[in-house]
Enzyme design. Structure first.
Site, PDB file in Angstrom:
ATOM      1  N   LYS A 162       0.850  -1.191   0.000  1.00  0.00           N
ATOM      2  CA  LYS A 162       0.000   0.000   0.000  1.00  0.00           C
ATOM      3  C   LYS A 162       0.883   1.237   0.000  1.00  0.00           C
ATOM      4  O   LYS A 162       2.031   1.123   0.391  1.00  0.00           O
ATOM      5  CB  LYS A 162      -0.964  -0.012   1.171  1.00  0.00           C
ATOM      6  CG  LYS A 162      -0.294   0.258   2.530  1.00  0.00           C
ATOM      7  CD  LYS A 162      -1.296   0.592   3.575  1.00  0.00           C
ATOM      8  CE  LYS A 162      -1.515   2.056   3.730  1.00  0.00           C
ATOM      9  NZ  LYS A 162      -0.623   2.776   4.631  1.00  0.00           N
ATOM     10  N   ASP A 191      -1.892  -5.973   2.762  1.00  0.00           N
ATOM     11  CA  ASP A 191      -2.301  -5.046   3.816  1.00  0.00           C
ATOM     12  C   ASP A 191      -1.786  -5.677   5.096  1.00  0.00           C
ATOM     13  O   ASP A 191      -2.289  -6.726   5.517  1.00  0.00           O
ATOM     14  CB  ASP A 191      -3.828  -4.925   3.844  1.00  0.00           C
ATOM     15  CG  ASP A 191      -4.283  -3.931   4.901  1.00  0.00           C
ATOM     16  OD1 ASP A 191      -3.695  -3.917   5.992  1.00  0.00           O
ATOM     17  OD2 ASP A 191      -5.220  -3.168   4.632  1.00  0.00           O
ATOM     18  N   HIS A 192      -0.787  -5.052   5.709  1.00  0.00           N
ATOM     19  CA  HIS A 192      -0.114  -5.763   6.806  1.00  0.00           C
ATOM     20  C   HIS A 192      -1.028  -6.009   8.002  1.00  0.00           C
ATOM     21  O   HIS A 192      -0.734  -6.838   8.844  1.00  0.00           O
ATOM     22  CB  HIS A 192       1.185  -5.050   7.218  1.00  0.00           C
ATOM     23  CG  HIS A 192       0.977  -3.860   8.102  1.00  0.00           C
ATOM     24  ND1 HIS A 192       0.730  -2.609   7.623  1.00  0.00           N
ATOM     25  CD2 HIS A 192       0.964  -3.744   9.451  1.00  0.00           C
ATOM     26  CE1 HIS A 192       0.588  -1.768   8.632  1.00  0.00           C
ATOM     27  NE2 HIS A 192       0.725  -2.435   9.759  1.00  0.00           N
ATOM     28  N   HIS A 254      -6.495  -0.448   6.130  1.00  0.00           N
ATOM     29  CA  HIS A 254      -6.497  -1.142   7.426  1.00  0.00           C
ATOM     30  C   HIS A 254      -7.870  -1.131   8.111  1.00  0.00           C
ATOM     31  O   HIS A 254      -8.362  -2.167   8.555  1.00  0.00           O
ATOM     32  CB  HIS A 254      -5.476  -0.510   8.367  1.00  0.00           C
ATOM     33  CG  HIS A 254      -4.089  -0.422   7.791  1.00  0.00           C
ATOM     34  ND1 HIS A 254      -3.594  -1.359   6.922  1.00  0.00           N
ATOM     35  CD2 HIS A 254      -3.104   0.483   7.957  1.00  0.00           C
ATOM     36  CE1 HIS A 254      -2.350  -1.023   6.586  1.00  0.00           C
ATOM     37  NE2 HIS A 254      -2.031   0.090   7.192  1.00  0.00           N
TER      38      HIS A 254
HETATM   39  C1  BG6 Z   1       0.887   1.977   7.886  1.00  0.00           C
HETATM   40  C2  BG6 Z   1       0.717   3.460   7.815  1.00  0.00           C
HETATM   41  O1  BG6 Z   1       0.261   1.357   6.805  1.00  0.00           O
HETATM   42  O2  BG6 Z   1       0.324   1.496   9.090  1.00  0.00           O
HETATM   43  C3  BG6 Z   1       1.383   4.124   9.010  1.00  0.00           C
HETATM   44  O3  BG6 Z   1       1.286   3.950   6.625  1.00  0.00           O
HETATM   45  C4  BG6 Z   1       0.861   3.543  10.294  1.00  0.00           C
HETATM   46  O4  BG6 Z   1       1.200   5.533   8.995  1.00  0.00           O
HETATM   47  C5  BG6 Z   1       0.931   2.029  10.265  1.00  0.00           C
HETATM   48  O5  BG6 Z   1       1.655   4.033  11.344  1.00  0.00           O
HETATM   49  C6  BG6 Z   1       0.223   1.438  11.454  1.00  0.00           C
HETATM   50  O6  BG6 Z   1       0.504   0.074  11.509  1.00  0.00           O
HETATM   51  P1  BG6 Z   1       0.514  -0.687  12.884  1.00  0.00           P
HETATM   52  O7  BG6 Z   1       0.752  -2.110  12.518  1.00  0.00           O
HETATM   53  O8  BG6 Z   1       1.609  -0.078  13.707  1.00  0.00           O
HETATM   54  O9  BG6 Z   1      -0.828  -0.428  13.480  1.00  0.00           O
END
Ligand code: BG6
Length: 507
Positions: A162, A191-192, A254
């Site tokens: 993304k 999408d992690h 997300h």
């Molecule tokens: C990313 C965003 O995809 O997800 C970041 O670009 C954000 O801005 C991050 O900080 C949040 O991921 P996680 O896993 O820390 O909730």
């Protein structure tokens, strides 16, 4: 990775991973540590190699050296020296400009050599760990050079990070561009959030238990809240974030993953398309807001300076690579409605932001209140409604809060919790969140990846918000102090409906 998973899953088949953007942050912070964890847990095949591709002037030797330094900082647990040596021997580097056709010739030569030496069988996973503006160009080059062409029984897959586009039109165009070269089955839009165990558990919780599904609907649920709050600011990503903002950065990807998993109908199997079909149905049922709805139901904010107990926090506009008069939002809250038989009239309230009071990603299901009549002649003034907290991070677990009689002669109700904590129940090795996603792509399981229609459906819902906000620049930025819960309008979004944001009542 836990014992049970190791017993049941097998190493992936032979393959080479080509990482575009190999000298960047994502590679050193997430991809290499994740692959290293997979190696440690025996999920990588012995016929395996990695070819890094980037513009930086590195060689295979200096790239290996750099990774050996980085892994000391970014490994999620102590690195086993034997595993690291095994891993390092399979890592190569090709220097090149993403737009330079000659660089792809060098890549081909390197790939063919590596494939022979490590017996990876011609299976290739291309990982786009690059800024979004390079993706279409790289895939076009892969097309011209046939590097990603599936032939002789070999698979060729592409993982795309993304942001996938920056609005509906650009996402559609990107999909169209890459699908001229790749088949949808070769495309893995990552999408992690879907790599998080707690997110995957939403489906198991709902569909692997008989007691929740019958009450998972408008007859029993009053509303749903989804919060993804971060305490960090924009850090060193001002350049990217200025053009993105909180809405693009977090919501169509997300947060909509969390919405769709919470709201979807049961799929008929865990097959990738069966699950994704049900997820996309939710996105189609989400109502794109009218301009009036945007003004009423979407709130934006930007952090000004603030303080915590120990620190002074700078304003967003003072962060590196951020314009002094920036209008970029670092906070967004919105009320959305899913217009289907299960969820009609059950609002979904979403909020996310940077530099908030607490790091917390959580889904709160608020159940309807009970009739009060039984308690009318008691000292009880009101009854708490039941809440189910699905905690994604940093605490991971599920907590159900309900009323219980406080012991004593007077009728009093207190709120108590039934609490499941992931870490306490399961012995899990720490992970980056990318392990299973990489592994799934290697074995060809696309369940946890976004299909083209899912990405477009997500953008379709937020496009009206982007349009209205562009036409009406904010007049009150910065409108919340760093270290607080966002602008007051976000609270008003709830209070005017007689509701409030959940403050973790499960501790
Ligand atoms: C990313 C965003 O995809 O997800 C970041 O670009 C954000 O801005 C991050 O900080 C949040 O991921 P996680 O896993 O820390 O909730």
């Amino acid at each position: 990775m836990n014992q049970t998973a190791q017993e049941e899953a097998r190493p992936a088949g032979p393959c080479t991973i080509v990482i575009f953007g190999a000298s960047g942050d994502l590679t050193r912070r997430k991809l290499i540590p994740a692959l290293c964890n997979l190696a440690l847990a025996n999920f990588l095949p012995s016929q395996f190699a990695i070819v890094g591709f980037a513009f930086d002037a590195l060689t295979t030797d200096s790239f290996r050296q750099q990774l050996s330094e980085n892994i000391k900082t970014f490994a999620t647990s102590a690195v086993d020296a034997k595993v690291w040596t095994w891993f390092l021997e399979r890592i190569y580097y090709v220097q090149g400009d993403f737009n330079d056709a000659a660089a792809y010739d060098r890549l081909r030569t390197q790939l063919e050599q590596v494939e022979k030496e490590h017996g990876t069988g011609g299976n290739r996973l291309f990982y786009m760990a690059v800024a979004p503006q390079f993706i279409a160009g790289i895939i076009e080059e892969l097309g011209k050079t046939s590097l990603a062409h599936e032939e002789n029984g070999c698979w060729r897959r592409v993982i795309i990070e993304k942001p996938f586009g920056h609005d509906l039109d650009s996402a559609r165009k990107l999909n169209a561009d890459i699908r001229r070269i790749l088949d949808e089955s070769q495309i893995y839009r990552i999408d992690h959030y879907l790599g998080k165990e707690t997110v995957q558990n939403i489906m198991v919780f709902r569909f692997g238990n008989s007691i929740f599904e019958p009450i998972w609907n408008r007859h029993f649920i009053d509303h749903v809240q989804i919060t993804a709050a971060e305490t960090v600011g924009v850090e060193h990503r001002g350049g990217y974030y200025e053009g993105a903002g909180a809405l693009r950065d977090m919501v169509p990807n997300h947060l909509f993953q969390l919405v769709s998993l919470t709201a979807m109908e049961p799929p008929v199997s865990f097959d990738a398309d069966a699950v994704r079909e049900k997820q996309v149905e939710v996105l189609h049922a989400l109502q794109p807001p009218s301009p009036e709805d945007v003004l009423k139901n979407a709130v934006r904010g930007q952090y000004g300076e603030g303080t915590t107990e120990n620190d002074h926090l700078p304003a967003y506009r003072s962060e590196p690579n951020v314009a002094a008069g920036s209008d970029t939002e670092t906070f967004v809250a919105a009320k959305l409605c899913i217009d289907n038989w299960r969820w009609a009239d059950v609002p979904f309230y979403l909020r996310t932001g940077k530099r908030l009071a607490k790091r917390e990603t959580e889904i709160t299901i608020q159940f309807r209140r009970t009739p009060f009549v039984l308690f009318r002649n008691t000292p009880i003034k009101h009854l708490q409604t039941n809440r189910l907290h699905i905690r994604i991070q940093p605490e991971e677990g599920i907590c159900l809060s309900f009323g219980a009689k406080v012991p004593g002669p007077v009728m009093k109700v207190g709120v108590v919790n039934m609490d499941f904590d992931y870490v306490r129940y399961f012995d899990r090795a720490p992970s980056t969140g990318y392990e299973w996603l990489l592994y799934d792509c290697m074995i060809g399981d696309a369940t946890l990846f976004q299909r083209a229609d899912m990405v477009e459906a997500g953008w379709k819902i937020i496009q009206p918000v982007l349009d209205v906000w562009k036409a009406l620049p904010p007049r009150n930025f910065p409108n919340y102090a760093a270290g607080t819960w966002g602008p007051p309008e976000a609270d008003e979004l709830m209070t005017r409906d007689g509701r409030e944001w959940s403050q973790a009542d499960c501790l």
